[in-house]
Scaffold this motif. Structure first.
Motif, PDB file in Angstrom:
ATOM      1  N   UNK A  37       0.802  -1.290   0.173  1.00 11.59           N
ATOM      2  CA  UNK A  37       0.007  -0.024  -0.056  1.00 11.59           C
ATOM      3  C   UNK A  37       0.974   1.187  -0.046  1.00 11.59           C
ATOM      4  N   UNK A  38       0.475   2.280  -0.386  1.00  8.87           N
ATOM      5  CA  UNK A  38       1.350   3.590  -0.568  1.00  8.87           C
ATOM      6  C   UNK A  38       1.577   4.062   0.882  1.00  8.87           C
ATOM      7  N   UNK A  49       6.411   6.900  -4.643  1.00 11.04           N
ATOM      8  CA  UNK A  49       7.490   6.044  -4.989  1.00 11.04           C
ATOM      9  C   UNK A  49       8.541   6.460  -5.272  1.00 11.04           C
ATOM     10  N   UNK A  50       9.747   5.650  -4.915  1.00 12.51           N
ATOM     11  CA  UNK A  50      10.880   6.091  -5.428  1.00 12.51           C
ATOM     12  C   UNK A  50      10.831   6.017  -7.055  1.00 12.51           C
ATOM     13  N   UNK A  51      11.748   6.721  -7.729  1.00 13.53           N
ATOM     14  CA  UNK A  51      11.722   6.673  -9.203  1.00 13.53           C
ATOM     15  C   UNK A  51      12.872   5.530  -9.408  1.00 13.53           C
TER      16      UNK A  51
END
Length: 140
Positions: A37-38, A49-51
């Motif tokens: 989950x976020x 989220x991290x790229x």
């Protein structure tokens, strides 16, 4: 090995004796899957989220040598005290482009230390009058 029972035999025998029966692996639990989950902050907003790294993103950027120009006296303006202005210049090299970054720093001496009080990008208009550091630092 502290007991006599562990001192005899070979690694091969140990692996054969302790081989797990072939059974289908269980499905991963929710915490082991990719469907996390976020993440949420205390105020309820979602943390993005991290790229993932890309072939041309900031992780592929190199910074060239940083050079500093001659110091220039700059008078106080607004909330900034009188100090010394310095032109800082360096290149940013990416796989598909190269950019030159030019910034003006206002530094002030406080307790035997030089502290940066103001940093401004130097615009083309700042070059027009022959003193881009002064002009950039007096804008704000």
């Amino acid at each position: 090995m502290r007991t006599e029972q562990f001192r005899h035999g070979s690694v091969h025998e140990c692996v054969t004796d302790n081989k797990a029966p072939a059974s289908p692996s269980p499905s991963p639990s929710p915490t082991e899957s990719d469907a996390f989950p976020p993440l949420k902050r205390a105020d309820g907003s979602t943390i993005p989220p991290k790229q993932t790294p890309s072939d041309s993103g900031p992780d592929q950027t190199e910074t060239g040598t940083v050079t500093a120009g001659s110091p220039v006296s700059v008078p106080a303006t607004g909330e900034h005290p009188a100090g010394t202005g310095v032109l800082i210049q360096f290149k940013v090299v990416q796989p598909d482009s190269t950019t030159t970054v030019r910034s003006a720093l206002r530094v002030v001496r406080e307790n035997n230390q030089w502290l940066v009080d103001q940093a401004e990008d130097i615009d083309e208009a700042d070059d027009a009058h022959g003193n881009p550091v002064h002009d950039a630092l007096m804008r704000n």
